[in-house]
Write a protein that holds these residues in place. Structure first.
Motif, PDB file in Angstrom:
ATOM      1  N   ASN A  59      72.768  30.139  82.876  1.00 59.89           N
ATOM      2  CA  ASN A  59      72.799  29.072  81.791  1.00 59.89           C
ATOM      3  C   ASN A  59      72.664  28.087  82.172  1.00 59.89           C
ATOM      4  O   ASN A  59      73.186  26.829  81.732  1.00 59.89           O
ATOM      5  CB  ASN A  59      74.194  29.074  81.871  1.00 59.89           C
ATOM      6  N   TYR A  60      71.759  27.125  83.028  1.00 57.54           N
ATOM      7  CA  TYR A  60      71.859  25.950  84.346  1.00 57.54           C
ATOM      8  C   TYR A  60      70.290  26.010  84.018  1.00 57.54           C
ATOM      9  O   TYR A  60      69.137  27.062  84.440  1.00 57.54           O
ATOM     10  CB  TYR A  60      72.598  25.427  85.233  1.00 57.54           C
ATOM     11  N   LYS A  61      69.013  24.402  83.639  1.00 56.19           N
ATOM     12  CA  LYS A  61      68.050  24.868  83.298  1.00 56.19           C
ATOM     13  C   LYS A  61      68.286  23.181  83.499  1.00 56.19           C
ATOM     14  O   LYS A  61      68.402  22.685  83.738  1.00 56.19           O
ATOM     15  CB  LYS A  61      67.500  24.866  81.252  1.00 56.19           C
ATOM     16  N   GLN A  62      66.640  23.120  84.114  1.00 56.49           N
ATOM     17  CA  GLN A  62      65.969  21.730  84.163  1.00 56.49           C
ATOM     18  C   GLN A  62      65.569  21.061  82.931  1.00 56.49           C
ATOM     19  O   GLN A  62      66.259  21.810  81.570  1.00 56.49           O
ATOM     20  CB  GLN A  62      64.255  21.098  84.955  1.00 56.49           C
ATOM     21  N   ALA A  63      65.562  20.103  83.009  1.00 55.38           N
ATOM     22  CA  ALA A  63      65.102  18.917  81.823  1.00 55.38           C
ATOM     23  C   ALA A  63      63.735  19.437  80.982  1.00 55.38           C
ATOM     24  O   ALA A  63      64.218  20.131  80.010  1.00 55.38           O
ATOM     25  CB  ALA A  63      64.971  17.290  81.393  1.00 55.38           C
ATOM     26  N   ASP A  64      62.956  20.160  81.664  1.00 54.26           N
ATOM     27  CA  ASP A  64      62.175  20.673  80.627  1.00 54.26           C
ATOM     28  C   ASP A  64      61.897  21.826  80.512  1.00 54.26           C
ATOM     29  O   ASP A  64      61.187  22.237  79.778  1.00 54.26           O
ATOM     30  CB  ASP A  64      60.647  20.228  81.324  1.00 54.26           C
ATOM     31  N   GLY A  65      63.508  23.136  80.773  1.00 48.83           N
ATOM     32  CA  GLY A  65      64.087  24.014  80.486  1.00 48.83           C
ATOM     33  C   GLY A  65      63.523  25.131  81.627  1.00 48.83           C
ATOM     34  O   GLY A  65      63.555  26.511  81.482  1.00 48.83           O
ATOM     35  N   SER A  66      62.593  24.710  82.706  1.00 44.89           N
ATOM     36  CA  SER A  66      62.546  25.505  83.477  1.00 44.89           C
ATOM     37  C   SER A  66      63.727  26.141  84.608  1.00 44.89           C
ATOM     38  O   SER A  66      64.386  25.394  84.299  1.00 44.89           O
ATOM     39  CB  SER A  66      61.619  24.604  84.254  1.00 44.89           C
ATOM     40  N   THR A  67      63.495  26.988  85.510  1.00 41.74           N
ATOM     41  CA  THR A  67      64.492  27.685  86.278  1.00 41.74           C
ATOM     42  C   THR A  67      65.317  26.828  87.113  1.00 41.74           C
ATOM     43  O   THR A  67      64.644  25.046  87.738  1.00 41.74           O
ATOM     44  CB  THR A  67      63.534  28.360  87.344  1.00 41.74           C
TER      45      THR A  67
END
Length: 303
Positions: A59-67
């Motif tokens: 449930n954790y993502k980088q700003a661009d939605g990546s891993t």
């Protein structure tokens, strides 16, 4: 959406504690049921105990939605359980349910006056050197990397050691430091666990939230009963009022964390137990008490 019902008969034959729990949870159940599809939530808790890495960090993502860039370790957390390792470099992650960069938000606009969102993280601190180390967490409407330390709509708290022998407990709003509290890093016990809590309580005055940012000691393995950290002179705690918070009345905000070291494991070495918990307002608690009292009165009259 199905109805949630609680009859007077239910209240007459149940313990007071259970009655209180039912009344407190009903608004959150209704709210969650209505807005689940919009990716708006009222709470979360991540202890990072579940492996493998993909499951623990799902449930954790980088700003661009990546891993997620969080580095999971099976024994990195409190009590030797799963946790997040923090080496050299920086992390900026959002709590997001599902895939991609769909935002998962907390609805501050619908929060009742006197209601609180309480968020916390646990962290292990190495005090052997003076390199830069930072952990900042909180709420933001910005959707970019570094959002909690860059210009934007955000409210966040944390701790920083800025290439010196001192730490600062720091409250931030819109990338500006609202308040700082300095204390010597040698008053901390190296490689012990600590907890930072941030409470945001909605004031009656539009745009205002009261804040309480506190550093707690958790002991060597992170499982001791939390006690407010004192450097020998003062409790490490900041309280005050934020003004002109844009998401006070109409806004939603994501939860995010920024953490960094400049020289490997020489500062904040591990993180664990990310949480957001809603707390009811004093007015709601009064209503709970009155409802419970009414239920008990009816029971006596009917017996």
């Amino acid at each position: 959406m199905g109805q949630i019902e609680a009859s007077s008969q239910d209240f007459n034959h149940q313990p007071l504690t259970l009655i209180m729990k039912k009344i407190l949870i009903l608004p959150f159940l209704v709210c969650s049921a209505q807005i689940l599809n919009a990716q708006v939530i009222t709470n979360f808790s991540s202890d990072f105990n579940t492996g493998p890495t993909a499951t623990a960090l799902a449930n954790y993502k980088q700003a661009d939605g990546s891993t997620s860039t969080l580095n999971w370790g099976a024994t990195a957390g409190t009590g030797g359980t799963g946790g997040v390792l923090l080496g050299a470099g920086s992390i900026n992650n959002f709590y997001r349910i599902g895939t991609g960069n769909t935002q998962t938000n907390f609805d501050f606009g619908s929060l009742a006056v006197g209601g609180t969102y309480s968020t916390s993280i646990d962290l292990r601190i190495n005090t052997s050197v003076n390199d830069l180390t930072v952990a900042t967490f909180g709420f933001t409407t910005n959707n970019a990397a570094g959002t909690l330390t860059s210009p934007g709509v955000n409210v966040a708290g944390g701790i920083v050691r800025n290439n010196s022998a001192n730490f600062q407990l720091r409250m931030r709003s819109d990338s500006a430091n609202v308040a700082d509290l300095l204390f010597a890093q040698n008053t901390l016990t190296s490689n012990n666990w600590y907890q930072i809590t941030l409470d945001l309580t909605k004031n009656a005055t539009a745009g205002q939230f009261a804040y309480d940012l506190t550093l707690w000691s958790l002991g060597a393995n992170g499982t001791s009963t939390p006690t407010i950290f004192n450097d020998g002179i003062k409790d490490i705690r900041l309280t005050g009022t934020l003004t002109n918070v844009p998401f006070y009345s109409t806004g939603v905000a994501q939860w995010a964390i920024d953490a960094r070291n400049t020289a490997g494991n020489t500062g904040i070495t591990a993180l664990d137990n990310f949480n957001v918990v809603p707390e009811p307002s004093t007015g709601l608690l009064m209503l709970v008490g009155l409802a419970a009292l009414a239920g008990r009165t009816r029971k006596r009259l009917n017996s």
